[in-house]
Design a protein around this motif. Structure first.
Motif, short mmCIF file in Angstrom:
data_model
loop_
_atom_site.label_atom_id
_atom_site.label_comp_id
_atom_site.label_asym_id
_atom_site.label_seq_id
_atom_site.Cartn_x
_atom_site.Cartn_y
_atom_site.Cartn_z
N ALA A 21 24.31 24.15 40.13
CA ALA A 21 24.10 23.88 38.71
C ALA A 21 25.33 24.30 37.92
N SER A 22 25.92 25.44 38.29
CA SER A 22 27.12 25.92 37.61
C SER A 22 28.29 24.95 37.84
N SER A 23 28.43 24.46 39.06
CA SER A 23 29.49 23.50 39.36
C SER A 23 29.28 22.21 38.59
N SER A 24 28.04 21.78 38.50
CA SER A 24 27.72 20.57 37.75
C SER A 24 28.05 20.74 36.26
N ALA A 25 27.73 21.90 35.72
CA ALA A 25 28.03 22.18 34.31
C ALA A 25 29.54 22.23 34.10
N GLN A 26 30.27 22.81 35.03
CA GLN A 26 31.72 22.86 34.91
C GLN A 26 32.32 21.45 34.96
N ALA A 27 31.79 20.61 35.83
CA ALA A 27 32.28 19.23 35.93
C ALA A 27 32.01 18.47 34.65
N ALA A 28 30.82 18.64 34.09
CA ALA A 28 30.47 17.97 32.84
C ALA A 28 31.37 18.46 31.71
N ASN A 29 31.63 19.76 31.67
CA ASN A 29 32.51 20.33 30.64
C ASN A 29 33.93 19.78 30.79
N TYR A 30 34.42 19.67 32.02
CA TYR A 30 35.75 19.13 32.26
C TYR A 30 35.83 17.69 31.80
N LEU A 31 34.82 16.88 32.12
CA LEU A 31 34.83 15.48 31.71
C LEU A 31 34.82 15.36 30.20
N HIS A 32 34.02 16.19 29.53
CA HIS A 32 33.98 16.16 28.07
C HIS A 32 35.34 16.57 27.50
N SER A 33 35.93 17.60 28.09
CA SER A 33 37.22 18.09 27.63
C SER A 33 38.31 17.04 27.84
N SER A 34 38.32 16.39 28.99
CA SER A 34 39.36 15.39 29.26
C SER A 34 39.17 14.16 28.37
N LYS A 35 37.93 13.84 28.02
CA LYS A 35 37.68 12.73 27.11
C LYS A 35 38.22 13.05 25.72
N ALA A 36 38.04 14.30 25.29
CA ALA A 36 38.55 14.72 23.98
C ALA A 36 40.08 14.67 23.96
N VAL A 37 40.70 15.11 25.04
CA VAL A 37 42.16 15.08 25.14
C VAL A 37 42.64 13.63 25.09
N LYS A 38 41.96 12.76 25.82
CA LYS A 38 42.32 11.34 25.83
C LYS A 38 42.20 10.74 24.43
#
Length: 81
Positions: free
Chosen positions: A15-32
């Motif tokens: 669950a923690s890994s899944s949350a980290q992956a979702a956070n990374y995707l959200h962060s990379s989308k914001a950067v993009k």
């Protein structure tokens, strides 16, 4: 009992890994999105400064800008606001 603890720990870890992956995707989308916005702004700066440099003295006077001011603005690099 040890088996159930390790399963609980594994589930939390997943669950923690899944949350980290979702956070990374959200962060990379914001950067993009920020990058796209910045490049769009640079293009608009370049285009409008080029257009300003092409205006006649009559048109510049009509909008209240001197030829010298227009030339100074047109010489600015596109990344300067």
């Amino acid at each position: 009992m040890d088996s159930s603890r390790s399963q609980g720990t594994s589930a939390r870890s997943a669950a923690s890994s899944s949350a980290q992956a979702a956070n990374y995707l959200h962060s990379s989308k914001a950067v993009k999105n920020r990058l796209i916005h910045k490049i769009s702004r640079w293009h608009m700066n370049w285009r409008t400064r080029r257009q300003l440099a092409c205006l006649s003295d009559f048109m510049l006077k009509d909008i209240g800008i001197s030829r010298i001011d227009a030339e100074q603005e047109a010489r600015k690099p596109f990344w300067n606001e």
